[in-house]
Write a protein that holds these residues in place. Structure first.
Motif, PDB file in Angstrom:
ATOM      1  N   PRO A   1       0.830  -1.199   0.000  1.00  0.00           N
ATOM      2  CA  PRO A   1       0.000   0.000   0.000  1.00  0.00           C
ATOM      3  C   PRO A   1       0.871   1.257   0.000  1.00  0.00           C
ATOM      4  O   PRO A   1       1.837   1.327   0.755  1.00  0.00           O
ATOM      5  CB  PRO A   1      -0.775  -0.102   1.327  1.00  0.00           C
ATOM      6  CG  PRO A   1      -0.559  -1.474   1.841  1.00  0.00           C
ATOM      7  CD  PRO A   1       0.708  -1.965   1.251  1.00  0.00           C
ATOM      8  N   THR A   2       0.583   2.174  -0.856  1.00  0.00           N
ATOM      9  CA  THR A   2       1.420   3.369  -0.945  1.00  0.00           C
ATOM     10  C   THR A   2       0.584   4.625  -0.871  1.00  0.00           C
ATOM     11  O   THR A   2      -0.620   4.584  -1.097  1.00  0.00           O
ATOM     12  CB  THR A   2       2.186   3.413  -2.271  1.00  0.00           C
ATOM     13  OG1 THR A   2       1.220   3.272  -3.318  1.00  0.00           O
ATOM     14  CG2 THR A   2       3.214   2.323  -2.371  1.00  0.00           C
TER      15      THR A   2
ATOM     16  N   GLY B   1      -1.763   5.838  -3.770  1.00  0.00           N
ATOM     17  CA  GLY B   1      -1.866   4.750  -4.736  1.00  0.00           C
ATOM     18  C   GLY B   1      -0.765   4.703  -5.772  1.00  0.00           C
ATOM     19  O   GLY B   1      -0.870   3.986  -6.750  1.00  0.00           O
TER      20      GLY B   1
ATOM     21  N   SER C   1      -4.043  -6.009   1.723  1.00  0.00           N
ATOM     22  CA  SER C   1      -2.662  -5.922   2.198  1.00  0.00           C
ATOM     23  C   SER C   1      -2.535  -4.852   3.269  1.00  0.00           C
ATOM     24  O   SER C   1      -3.228  -3.829   3.214  1.00  0.00           O
ATOM     25  CB  SER C   1      -1.721  -5.552   1.060  1.00  0.00           C
ATOM     26  OG  SER C   1      -1.816  -6.467   0.026  1.00  0.00           O
TER      27      SER C   1
ATOM     28  N   ASP D   1      -0.621   1.114   6.944  1.00  0.00           N
ATOM     29  CA  ASP D   1      -1.260   1.366   5.649  1.00  0.00           C
ATOM     30  C   ASP D   1      -2.065   0.137   5.240  1.00  0.00           C
ATOM     31  O   ASP D   1      -1.747  -0.977   5.627  1.00  0.00           O
ATOM     32  CB  ASP D   1      -0.222   1.616   4.550  1.00  0.00           C
ATOM     33  CG  ASP D   1       0.828   2.607   4.967  1.00  0.00           C
ATOM     34  OD1 ASP D   1       0.474   3.578   5.639  1.00  0.00           O
ATOM     35  OD2 ASP D   1       2.002   2.393   4.618  1.00  0.00           O
TER      36      ASP D   1
ATOM     37  N   SER E   1      -4.232  -1.661   1.782  1.00  0.00           N
ATOM     38  CA  SER E   1      -4.731  -1.537   0.417  1.00  0.00           C
ATOM     39  C   SER E   1      -5.626  -2.720   0.090  1.00  0.00           C
ATOM     40  O   SER E   1      -5.437  -3.827   0.595  1.00  0.00           O
ATOM     41  CB  SER E   1      -3.590  -1.405  -0.581  1.00  0.00           C
ATOM     42  OG  SER E   1      -3.157  -2.645  -1.012  1.00  0.00           O
ATOM     43  N   TYR E   2      -6.607  -2.455  -0.688  1.00  0.00           N
ATOM     44  CA  TYR E   2      -7.552  -3.482  -1.076  1.00  0.00           C
ATOM     45  C   TYR E   2      -7.629  -3.471  -2.595  1.00  0.00           C
ATOM     46  O   TYR E   2      -7.890  -2.438  -3.203  1.00  0.00           O
ATOM     47  CB  TYR E   2      -8.921  -3.194  -0.449  1.00  0.00           C
ATOM     48  CG  TYR E   2     -10.003  -4.148  -0.897  1.00  0.00           C
ATOM     49  CD1 TYR E   2      -9.816  -5.529  -0.800  1.00  0.00           C
ATOM     50  CD2 TYR E   2     -11.204  -3.674  -1.406  1.00  0.00           C
ATOM     51  CE1 TYR E   2     -10.796  -6.398  -1.217  1.00  0.00           C
ATOM     52  CE2 TYR E   2     -12.195  -4.544  -1.820  1.00  0.00           C
ATOM     53  CZ  TYR E   2     -11.989  -5.913  -1.725  1.00  0.00           C
ATOM     54  OH  TYR E   2     -12.953  -6.777  -2.150  1.00  0.00           O
ATOM     55  N   ASN E   3      -7.344  -4.623  -3.176  1.00  0.00           N
ATOM     56  CA  ASN E   3      -7.325  -4.709  -4.630  1.00  0.00           C
ATOM     57  C   ASN E   3      -8.411  -5.665  -5.108  1.00  0.00           C
ATOM     58  O   ASN E   3      -8.503  -6.782  -4.619  1.00  0.00           O
ATOM     59  CB  ASN E   3      -5.937  -5.201  -5.061  1.00  0.00           C
ATOM     60  CG  ASN E   3      -5.821  -5.255  -6.564  1.00  0.00           C
ATOM     61  OD1 ASN E   3      -6.285  -6.186  -7.195  1.00  0.00           O
ATOM     62  ND2 ASN E   3      -5.218  -4.239  -7.142  1.00  0.00           N
TER      63      ASN E   3
ATOM     64  N   THR F   1      -7.733  -0.401  -7.065  1.00  0.00           N
ATOM     65  CA  THR F   1      -6.965  -0.466  -5.830  1.00  0.00           C
ATOM     66  C   THR F   1      -7.375   0.702  -4.950  1.00  0.00           C
ATOM     67  O   THR F   1      -7.337   1.861  -5.373  1.00  0.00           O
ATOM     68  CB  THR F   1      -5.452  -0.389  -6.110  1.00  0.00           C
ATOM     69  OG1 THR F   1      -5.134  -1.421  -7.040  1.00  0.00           O
ATOM     70  CG2 THR F   1      -4.651  -0.595  -4.852  1.00  0.00           C
TER      71      THR F   1
ATOM     72  N   THR G   1      -6.485   2.448  -1.450  1.00  0.00           N
ATOM     73  CA  THR G   1      -5.461   2.448  -0.397  1.00  0.00           C
ATOM     74  C   THR G   1      -5.755   3.505   0.653  1.00  0.00           C
ATOM     75  O   THR G   1      -6.324   4.562   0.364  1.00  0.00           O
ATOM     76  CB  THR G   1      -4.046   2.728  -0.948  1.00  0.00           C
ATOM     77  OG1 THR G   1      -4.071   3.987  -1.611  1.00  0.00           O
ATOM     78  CG2 THR G   1      -3.562   1.672  -1.890  1.00  0.00           C
TER      79      THR G   1
ATOM     80  N   TYR H   1      -3.329   5.287   3.306  1.00  0.00           N
ATOM     81  CA  TYR H   1      -1.978   5.465   3.825  1.00  0.00           C
ATOM     82  C   TYR H   1      -2.134   6.150   5.170  1.00  0.00           C
ATOM     83  O   TYR H   1      -2.923   7.076   5.303  1.00  0.00           O
ATOM     84  CB  TYR H   1      -1.208   6.336   2.831  1.00  0.00           C
ATOM     85  CG  TYR H   1       0.257   6.518   3.100  1.00  0.00           C
ATOM     86  CD1 TYR H   1       1.177   5.547   2.727  1.00  0.00           C
ATOM     87  CD2 TYR H   1       0.726   7.682   3.694  1.00  0.00           C
ATOM     88  CE1 TYR H   1       2.519   5.732   2.933  1.00  0.00           C
ATOM     89  CE2 TYR H   1       2.071   7.864   3.908  1.00  0.00           C
ATOM     90  CZ  TYR H   1       2.971   6.891   3.526  1.00  0.00           C
ATOM     91  OH  TYR H   1       4.316   7.086   3.736  1.00  0.00           O
TER      92      TYR H   1
END
Lengths: 805, 307
Positions: free
Chosen positions: A138-139, A142, A684, A728, A730-732, A749, A751, A753
């Motif tokens: 995860p960033t 995104g 994640s 952080d 993230s869900y994809n 995606t 995310t 953060y």
């Protein structure tokens, strides 16, 4: 990638057979599922023995194993991997038909790909981040981010949310050699450190060498980050892209001439001006935009030759009130504008299955400018700086799979031309044009590296690199008085004259000892010399920060790094764990003299202090690489310190005692967890908790005659920022738009953060107090104290990605 | 020649008739009570550069103020000068501003008597019950007894080096930020000092510490080492600097009555004093003295324009 893994597994497998006596033969014959022809060099990996190997010309492979149940995975480039369970109770012979992948590549392309993978296989001691792994991390906003992804690996840090690079094992940002398809990158981030500069979707591999550095790399004192662009082994069109909050991307991979010429091209553009004032009104005068683009052409003139050309261009432009203005130039504001332009021509010729010659030509320019729009005028005053580099590499490599021996030897010639700065007034009459003298330097290197398994259980990697460096005239070399800093002698060198030269042998050594089938011990040593350095007096350099070649006054930086590690796998390789320790002894690290100013400074050597340094640490890592739930957890204890040895009081930092460098982080814990629920949904998380960055706090306050209260600082880095931590998520969601049309695939995606909105400060600073503002907080303190934050809340983003192939 | 300094209100000052001219070189010698001796390296008086013009321009969003968490209004003061080409010049600017003070005292939860704010409890303990609790206001404001000016000083370190502009005539430089604390008219008295290269370097470190410290690229703070040293111990770090700066001065009167933005300080120009407390010999009071000092004066500034 598969080949690399296979080789390693192969070595370990043989040692295993000696240990256990009760055995049966397990033999494979690997065939192409369509043609029934044997497949050579297919990877066979067997669990739990963690052994395996490659099939021979007849597609055959056999091994003696203990009576037990095994899981076998067969893989080969261009084919779908095949998994099977084998209950080994007697000698067995299995025939495996491998199914070609849907995106089946032509034989020419497959062969080219295989040769390339053989040539580029890395040595041991490398941390790899695959682009697939990178995509899961995860960033912020995104954006796929190489450098930020790396900070989740043990021993890799940065200076916070805003960091123009990474720090590896306590080294400074400029001590990492960052290569993007062999071309050095001098400024690896967009927007003053917010995002990495590398075009995300065309990145194929990210190798970080921090311990046992192969002899083919040199020139920086702490690590090598080798980022490779995807080689377009394509015979169909593939289009992919994404639309995000910050940037949008588009990539194309296509054959241009079937089996001869293929292309990959990727680009990204970001416009963030409109976003920033949402975070703070203070950012309302901000302007920011960035672009990057990469193209790579692959040409296959004969079956033994591959020629690639990589072109890389980036551009940034920004204006930000949160960057201090440059003194002594009156302007409406200060703008930053910089570009990287690199080109790499790479010719690989394979003489036969075992030997190859690679010849590379790299040319690039890094331009970093400041623009100062004149007050009440349309004129712009400009500061321009530039690094032009040229590099030639020729490397011969040989592989002897049967003897488990490979080696390479090569030569590298680098030329750097640095224009440290010029002030161009435009039509402004009030500014004097200034041009600092150009610096031209050469690095001539020869190197050899040998990977060898002399006895079972032991793999050795030995390398040696020799570099001769020289700075070439025209150049004016000053000598300074040690105490006063005054110029005592000036020598003028004509064009072509050698101003200063240094040379050095750099031994590199790595050894891996296999203690038992699941445990190995690795040792490494590397010496590195650095002749080109970035000089800045901020926690993270600005794009325009000065690069300086070594001369009579600025000696090359050198470091000796020692490493020792134990690696063990548990539970039939489902869990991997390691402990690594290192000690790095460095000399001539550059740090700024207290109060230094480098902008257009003619005598920049006077403003820096060279200091010995020491960095050491222990890195513990435990990971579960496979399965629906996978991830890793790292804990690092490390220190990084410097010590000046200055005679003059003003050149001393902390009175010549050891002090914590900006990259000293005693404790770091980070972890990543991926939950791949099914082929459509992935969730994640990553979490980081880390000792705060060293910080300089005042030792007192003094009131000056005009009433200004000035904090008094006596030491550097005498305190720390609060502990840094962040979670952080993230869900994809991956889906095909139409079940029939599998060529079109999409994913979203989402995310977050900084999920729980931790306010991690970037810096602490002090303000004058006029009267009683915020007196409930500051009470009767003479100064107001503030924390500079980049994020004070969770940051949400949504990115849409698509692939059409 | 040796010139002794004398102590005046926590400051050490040279005799009033002492003056320095361009080109002179002076050292500062200090002996502490315990006998420790400090000394400066020789400091040269560099020639002052005259200010040919002074002007100010108003900006409703002059700068971002972290205490207000917003952009704040104010004037930027510019000077025009002819930079001498023959030498490297280093400048430092300081200013004092004067604005008419209407309210000389404000007492919160108290009233002003005998030169100080006295709380009601204290007042009654001294003078007997005389306060109608229903009439108490949260605070009382007292106008100045006579003309009084509020003095403010520069809050930033304003310096300039001609490294990129040597010899430019008519160089226009922003030298002061004057925030809109009130909308009263204002007189700026600006001093422009000429420094040596070392003096400039010292003030630049000071500027980094005081002004440039809150940004992404904040330079890490440095010790304020100047030109002072311990005579007996060369290893001792001595902070501070003996600086000679010969000054040119200029004044500018700024009319701020037409400005629309709200000032940073609450306006206190229309004072309706309701302090009518009296008794036991104390009188109703509506004024307070100017209280001369660093921040106030009743002496009319020479360039003050009455309106």
């Amino acid at each position: 990638m598969n080949v690399r893994l296979g080789m390693l597994v192969f070595f370990f497998g043989l040692s295993f057979t000696l240990v256990y006596p009760q055995e049966h033969q397990l033999a494979f014959k690997v065939l192409d599922g369509t043609s029934n022809l044997p497949i050579k060099d297919a990877n066979i990996s067997i669990i739990p023995c963690r052994c395996g190997g490659a099939s021979d010309e007849n597609g055959e492979f056999s091994i003696y194993l203990q009576e037990k149940s095994y899981r076998v995975t067969l893989s080969f480039v261009g084919y779908e991997s095949t998994r099977m369970s084998v209950d080994l109770k007697k000698d067995m012979q299995l025939e495996v038909k491998m199914k070609p992948k849907q995106e089946r590549l032509s034989e020419v392309i497959v062969k080219a790909k295989k040769v390339n993978e053989m040539i580029t296989s890395p040595q041991m001691g490398v941390l790899q981040l695959e682009s697939q792994e990178l995509k899961k991390i995860p960033t912020a906003l995104g954006e796929l981010d190489v450098l930020r992804g790396l900070t989740l690996l043990p021993g890799v840090n940065n200076t916070g949310e805003i960091s123009n690079g990474i720090s590896v094992r306590g080294g400074s940002l400029d001590q990492n050699l960052v290569l993007y398809d062999y071309a050095p990158v001098f400024n690896p981030t967009h927007l003053f450190g917010l995002f990495s500069i590398f075009t995300p979707d065309v990145t194929s591999s990210i190798d970080l060498y921090r311990a046992n550095i192969p002899a083919r790399y040199g020139g920086r004192a702490s690590s090598v980050l080798d980022i490779k662009v995807k080689t377009p082994y394509a015979d169909t069109l593939k289009l992919s892209g994404g639309i995000g909050l910050v940037s949008s991307r588009l990539n194309l991979e296509t054959p241009l001439i079937k089996d001869k010429l293929t292309l990959v091209a990727g680009g990204r553009a970001g416009f963030t001006d409109f976003l920033l004032p949402i975070f703070s009104r203070r950012l309302k005068n901000t302007k920011a935009s960035f672009y990057d683009g990469t193209i790579k052409l692959l040409y296959l003139p004969t079956k033994n030759d591959q020629i690639t050309f990589t072109g890389f261009y980036t551009k940034d432009f920004y204006q930000l009130d949160l960057i201090s203005r440059i003194e002594n130039i009156e302007a409406e504001n200060n703008q930053y504008d910089f570009q990287n332009l690199n080109g790499t021509l790479n010719w690989q010729h394979s003489f036969n299955e075992e030997t190859a010659l690679r010849t590379i030509l790299v040319s690039g320019t890094y331009n970093a400018d400041n623009i100062f729009p004149e007050i009440d005028s349309s004129n712009e005053i400009e500061f321009n700086s530039r690094i032009k580099h040229l590099s030639f590499i020729s490397e011969f490599s040989k592989f002897k799979p049967a003897k488990r021996l490979d080696y390479y030897l090569g030569t590298q010639i680098n030329r750097y031309k640095i224009d440290p700065g010029a002030l161009n007034p435009g039509t402004a009459t009030s500014i004097t044009p200034i041009t600092l003298a150009q610096e031209t330097s050469y690095e001539l290197s020869g190197y050899a590296n040998l990977n060898w398994e002399p006895i079972r259980f032991l793999t050795l990697s030995t390398g040696l690199r020799y570099t001769y460096y020289f700075l070439q005239g025209p150049y004016t070399q000053n000598e300074y008085d040690n105490v006063s800093g005054n110029v005592v002698n000036t020598e003028v060198f004509e064009k072509g004259e050698v101003v200063a030269s240094y040379d050095g042998l750099e031994p590199r050594l790595g050894a891996s000892i296999r203690l038992n089938p699941t445990t190995s011990l690795k040792m490494s040593y590397a010496r590195l010399n650095q002749y080109l350095q970035n000089i800045y007096n901020n926690t993270t350099p600005l794009p325009t920060s000065r690069w300086k070649t070594s001369d009579v006054n600025i000696l090359p930086q050198t470091s000796d790094a020692y490493g020792l590690g134990i690696y063990k796998s548990f539970n039939e390789n489902r869990i991997e764990a390691s402990i690594e320790t290192y000690y790095r002894d460095s000399r001539n690290n550059l740090t700024y003299r207290p109060g230094a100013d480098f902008f257009l400074e003619q005598f920049v050597e006077r403003e820096v202090v060279q200091a010995p340094g020491r960095a050491y640490g222990v890195e513990l890592s435990i990971g579960k690489p496979k399965g629906n739930v996978n991830g890793w957890l790292n804990y690092t204890w490390s220190r990084s310190q410097l010590r000046t040895e200055s005679e003059s009081l003003s050149g001393r930092i902390n009175n010549n005692q050891w002090f914590n460098s900006d990259f000293d982080r005693p404790h770091t814990l980070n972890g990543t967890l991926n939950y791949e629920a099914d082929e459509y949904n992935t969730l994640s998380f990553n979490f980081v908790v880390q000792t705060g960055r060293p910080l300089t706090l005042p030792n007192g306050v003094v009131e000056l005659s005009d009433g200004i209260r000035a904090p008094i600082f006596l030491e550097r880095n005498n305190s720390r920022l609060p502990t840094y931590h962040r979670l952080d998520m993230s869900y994809n969601v991956h889906f095909s738009k139409s079940k029939k049309n599998k060529r079109w695939q999409n994913d979203w995606t989402f995310t977050i953060y900084n999920l729980y909105g931790r306010k991690n400060p970037l810096n602490v600073f002090y303000t004058q107090r006029n009267g009683s503002e915020n007196s409930d907080i500051f009470l009767d303190s003479p100064l107001g104290s503030f924390e500079l934050l980049v994020l004070n809340a969770p940051l949400f983003s949504l990115t849409y990605n698509f692939t059409f192939q | 020649m040796e010139v002794p300094f004398s102590e005046v209100e926590e400051s050490y000052l040279p005799p009033e008739d002492f003056s320095i001219t361009t080109g002179e070189s002076w050292e500062l010698h200090i002996t502490l009570e315990d006998g420790r001796r400090y000394q400066s390296t020789p400091e040269m008086a560099t020639s002052p550069v005259s200010i040919s013009e002074i002007e100010a321009s108003y900006n409703p969003e002059l700068e971002f103020n972290i205490n207000e968490d917003d952009f704040v209004p104010g004037h930027k003061v510019f000077v025009t000068l002819d930079d001498p080409a023959a030498e490297d010049n280093f400048y430092l600017w300081r200013y004092r501003s004067f604005e008419r003070l209407i309210a000389c005292e404000t007492c919160a939860g108290a009233i002003f008597r005998d030169g100080e704010c006295i709380s009601f409890e204290e007042y009654e303990a001294q003078f007997g019950p005389c306060i109608d609790e229903n009439a108490i206001e949260p605070e009382y404001t007292y106008t100045c007894e006579r003309n009084c000016w509020r003095i403010r000083f520069n809050e930033k370190i304003e310096i300039f080096s001609d490294e990129f502009t040597n010899g430019v005539s008519g160089n226009r430089l922003g030298v002061a930020d004057v925030l809109l604390y009130t909308k009263n008219n204002l007189l700026i008295e600006l001093q422009q000092y000429s420094l040596t290269a070392e003096g400039y370097r010292y003030f630049r470190i000071l500027k980094d510490i005081v002004d440039n410290n809150g940004n992404f690229n904040a330079p890490p703070p440095a010790a304020l080492l100047g030109n002072m040293f311990n005579v007996e111990d060369s290893e001792e770090f001595v902070l501070g600097r003996f600086t000679i700066g010969l000054a040119s001065t200029a004044s500018l009167f700024i009319d701020r009555t037409a400005i629309e933005e709200d000032p940073l300080e609450p306006e206190r120009n229309n004072i309706e004093t309701s302090d009518l407390f009296s008794g036991n010999g104390l009188k109703v009071r509506s004024t307070a003295p100017c209280s001369e000092g660093r921040f106030r004066t009743s002496v009319r500034p020479s360039d003050w324009i009455d309106n």
